[in-house]
Motif scaffolding. Structure first.
Motif, PDB file in Angstrom:
ATOM      1  N   GLY A 152      44.062  46.240  30.402  1.00 27.17           N
ATOM      2  CA  GLY A 152      44.652  45.327  29.429  1.00 27.17           C
ATOM      3  C   GLY A 152      45.733  44.435  30.004  1.00 27.17           C
ATOM      4  O   GLY A 152      46.538  43.872  29.251  1.00 27.17           O
ATOM      5  N   ASN A 153      45.737  44.250  31.320  1.00 28.76           N
ATOM      6  CA  ASN A 153      46.829  43.552  31.994  1.00 28.76           C
ATOM      7  C   ASN A 153      46.316  42.338  32.761  1.00 28.76           C
ATOM      8  O   ASN A 153      45.728  42.482  33.836  1.00 28.76           O
ATOM      9  N   PRO A 154      46.560  41.117  32.257  1.00 30.54           N
ATOM     10  CA  PRO A 154      46.113  39.928  32.971  1.00 30.54           C
ATOM     11  C   PRO A 154      46.688  39.824  34.387  1.00 30.54           C
ATOM     12  O   PRO A 154      46.063  39.242  35.275  1.00 30.54           O
ATOM     13  N   ALA A 155      47.873  40.382  34.586  1.00 27.05           N
ATOM     14  CA  ALA A 155      48.510  40.316  35.903  1.00 27.05           C
ATOM     15  C   ALA A 155      47.779  41.168  36.938  1.00 27.05           C
ATOM     16  O   ALA A 155      48.044  41.043  38.138  1.00 27.05           O
ATOM     17  N   SER A 156      46.857  42.026  36.493  1.00 26.43           N
ATOM     18  CA  SER A 156      46.118  42.873  37.431  1.00 26.43           C
ATOM     19  C   SER A 156      45.216  42.051  38.345  1.00 26.43           C
ATOM     20  O   SER A 156      44.866  42.479  39.449  1.00 26.43           O
ATOM     21  N   GLY A 157      44.814  40.863  37.862  1.00 27.31           N
ATOM     22  CA  GLY A 157      43.909  40.032  38.642  1.00 27.31           C
ATOM     23  C   GLY A 157      42.457  40.425  38.523  1.00 27.31           C
ATOM     24  O   GLY A 157      41.601  39.849  39.205  1.00 27.31           O
ATOM     25  N   TRP A 158      42.151  41.403  37.649  1.00 26.42           N
ATOM     26  CA  TRP A 158      40.771  41.863  37.481  1.00 26.42           C
ATOM     27  C   TRP A 158      40.341  41.607  36.039  1.00 26.42           C
ATOM     28  O   TRP A 158      40.803  42.272  35.112  1.00 26.42           O
ATOM     29  N   GLN A 159      39.461  40.635  35.880  1.00 23.66           N
ATOM     30  CA  GLN A 159      39.018  40.210  34.556  1.00 23.66           C
ATOM     31  C   GLN A 159      37.575  40.640  34.329  1.00 23.66           C
ATOM     32  O   GLN A 159      36.709  40.413  35.177  1.00 23.66           O
ATOM     33  N   TYR A 160      37.327  41.266  33.194  1.00 19.78           N
ATOM     34  CA  TYR A 160      35.972  41.712  32.891  1.00 19.78           C
ATOM     35  C   TYR A 160      35.040  40.519  32.701  1.00 19.78           C
ATOM     36  O   TYR A 160      35.402  39.510  32.084  1.00 19.78           O
ATOM     37  N   GLU A 161      33.849  40.653  33.251  1.00 14.81           N
ATOM     38  CA  GLU A 161      32.809  39.645  33.099  1.00 14.81           C
ATOM     39  C   GLU A 161      32.008  39.949  31.826  1.00 14.81           C
ATOM     40  O   GLU A 161      31.525  41.069  31.651  1.00 14.81           O
ATOM     41  N   PHE A 202      34.789  32.587  30.024  1.00 16.81           N
ATOM     42  CA  PHE A 202      35.601  33.761  30.339  1.00 16.81           C
ATOM     43  C   PHE A 202      35.884  34.608  29.105  1.00 16.81           C
ATOM     44  O   PHE A 202      35.856  34.127  27.975  1.00 16.81           O
ATOM     45  N   ALA A 203      36.184  35.881  29.324  1.00 16.70           N
ATOM     46  CA  ALA A 203      36.563  36.801  28.245  1.00 16.70           C
ATOM     47  C   ALA A 203      38.028  37.177  28.415  1.00 16.70           C
ATOM     48  O   ALA A 203      38.516  37.358  29.530  1.00 16.70           O
ATOM     49  N   ALA A 204      38.731  37.303  27.310  1.00 18.25           N
ATOM     50  CA  ALA A 204      40.144  37.699  27.343  1.00 18.25           C
ATOM     51  C   ALA A 204      40.252  39.221  27.422  1.00 18.25           C
ATOM     52  O   ALA A 204      40.919  39.863  26.623  1.00 18.25           O
ATOM     53  N   GLU A 205      39.563  39.788  28.389  1.00 23.47           N
ATOM     54  CA  GLU A 205      39.536  41.236  28.587  1.00 23.47           C
ATOM     55  C   GLU A 205      39.858  41.531  30.049  1.00 23.47           C
ATOM     56  O   GLU A 205      39.208  41.004  30.949  1.00 23.47           O
ATOM     57  N   TRP A 206      40.871  42.395  30.279  1.00 32.10           N
ATOM     58  CA  TRP A 206      41.370  42.650  31.620  1.00 32.10           C
ATOM     59  C   TRP A 206      41.431  44.141  31.918  1.00 32.10           C
ATOM     60  O   TRP A 206      41.564  44.956  31.008  1.00 32.10           O
ATOM     61  N   TRP A 207      41.344  44.467  33.179  1.00 29.94           N
ATOM     62  CA  TRP A 207      41.498  45.863  33.604  1.00 29.94           C
ATOM     63  C   TRP A 207      42.857  46.371  33.155  1.00 29.94           C
ATOM     64  O   TRP A 207      43.877  45.726  33.346  1.00 29.94           O
TER      65      TRP A 207
END
Length: 315
Positions: A116-125, A109-114
Motif C-alpha cells: 500500500g506504499n507508492p514510495a516502494s516503487g512497486w506498482q501492481y499491474e 495504471f492501477a492505484a495499487e502498490w506493494w
C-alpha cells in the motif's frame, strides 16, 4: 402467529443479500444515460468532449472486486492536431493516456502498490494476476467518481465498429495527439495491401528474481516493474507504437497500438501530452493543470526518428 427475525438460516440470508446486490447491479447497468461524444477540430487542436458513458454494453458494476457505479463525466480534452515526436519518450504515471473515439478514457495504471506504499516503487499491474480489479470483457472498470475507463483493448467498442472480422481500427487519440489503433495492423508497416496480423509488443518479463527490499520472488508480471523493453523483439517500439500506413493515414503516420500483452495500453508518450490530460489529485479526483501528479512507469528510451517519407498525421 409470530416469526422470529433469527429464523432464517445464514445460507438463506447470504442468498437474499446476493440476489439484492446482483439485482442492484443489473438495475444500475440498465439505467445508464446515453453515450455522448463530440469531436471538433480547429487549426491546431482536436477537441474531444464526452460524458464517458460507453457506447457498448459494459460489465456489471458494482461487482465483487469493484464497488463503484458508472456515472457520467464532463470530459473536455484537447490534443495537438499536428503532433510531433519528442526528443525522447515522455514517461507518465496515474493519468489518462488518451481517450477513445466513444469518449471513454484509456487509463492503464492501477492505484495499487506493494504494501500500500507508492514510495516502494512497486506498482501492481492490472493484468498481472496478483490483484483482481473487477475488469469487464472490454478490460474496463470504474473509478470512485464513476469514471468507466479502459485498461486494455476495448473489445466491446471494437466489435461495434468492426464486427468480428480483423480490421485496422482507429480506437482513439493519445494525449500527445497521435492516433491509437486496435491490435490488428499490416504485416508490412508501410504496405496497406499486406496481410493483417496482430501486432506484438517488444516487452517481456524480466529473468531472475526481484532484488532485496522488494516484494521478492521471481519476476512474474505481477508488477509494472517486472517488465523490460527488448528492442526489436516485437513489432512495436518502447512506446508501443510504430510508423506505418493506416486507412485514415494512407501516407503514413506514427501511431500507438493496443496489445494483448504488456503494456496493453502504452505507458509512455512518443510526443508531448496536452495539459488537459494532467490529473489533479488521486485517480477519480478530476483533472487539472500539469505538474500536480507523480510521474513514473517504464523509464525513458532512446529518441525515435521516423523512416524517410513518414511524418505527422495530415489532419
Amino acid at each position: 402467529m409470530r416469526f422470529s427475525r433469527l429464523s432464517a438460516s445464514p445460507a438463506m440470508l447470504i442468498k437474499v443479500i446476493s440476489t439484492v446486490v446482483v439485482t442492484a447491479s443489473l438495475a444500475a447497468s440498465s439505467k445508464l444515460p446515453p453515450n455522448e461524444v463530440k469531436i471538433t477540430t480547429d487549426d491546431n487542436y482536436r477537441r474531444i468532449q464526452a460524458n464517458g458513458i460507453p457506447d457498448h454494453t459494459p460489465g456489471q458494476f458494482p461487482n465483487r472486486h469493484n464497488p463503484n457505479v458508472i456515472a457520467p463525466q464532463s470530459y473536455d480534452y484537447k490534443v495537438p492536431l499536428h503532433p510531433k515526436l519528442a526528443e525522447k519518450p515522455v514517461p507518465f504515471h496515474m493519468q489518462p493516456f488518451g481517450i477513445a473515439v466513444n469518449g471513454v478514457v484509456f487509463d492503464p495504471f492501477a492505484a495499487e502498490w506493494w504494501q500500500g506504499n507508492p514510495a516502494s516503487g512497486w506498482q501492481y499491474e492490472p493484468h498481472g494476476g496478483a490483484i483482481d480489479l473487477g475488469l469487464d470483457s472490454s478490460n474496463a472498470h470504474v473509478q470512485p467518481n464513476g469514471a468507466y475507463h479502459y485498461h486494455g483493448i476495448p473489445n466491446g467498442m471494437i466489435e461495434k465498429i468492426a464486427g468480428d472480422k480483423p480490421q485496422v481500427v482507429l480506437v482513439g487519440w493519445a494525449a500527445d495527439g497521435f492516433p491509437i489503433y486496435g491490435p490488428w495492423g499490416y504485416s508490412t508497416a508501410q504496405d496497406g495491401d499486406s496481410a493483417l496480423k496482430k501486432l506484438d509488443s517488444s516487452y517481456a518479463i524480466k529473468a531472475g528474481t526481484r532484488p532485496a527490499g522488494s516484494p521478492g520472488g521471481k519476476y512474474d508480471g505481477a508488477f509494472v516493474q517486472d517488465y523490460e523493453y527488448i528492442e526489436g523483439s516485437g513489432d512495436l517500439d518502447a512506446s508501443n507504437g510504430r510508423f506505418g500506413v493506416t486507412p485514415e493515414f494512407p501516407k503514413g503516420t506514427y501511431y500507438y497500438v493496443l496489445t494483448n500483452e504488456y503494456p496493453y495500453v502504452p505507458r509512455q508518450f512518443a510526443g508531448t501530452p496536452d495539459a488537459s490530460f494532467a490529473r489533479r489529485g488521486p485517480p477519480g479526483g478530476g483533472f487539472g493543470p500539469p505538474g500536480r501528479g507523480r510521474r513514473g512507469g517504464p523509464g525513458g528510451r532512446p529518441g525515435m526518428r521516423p523512416p524517410p517519407g513518414f511524418g505527422p498525421p495530415p489532419f
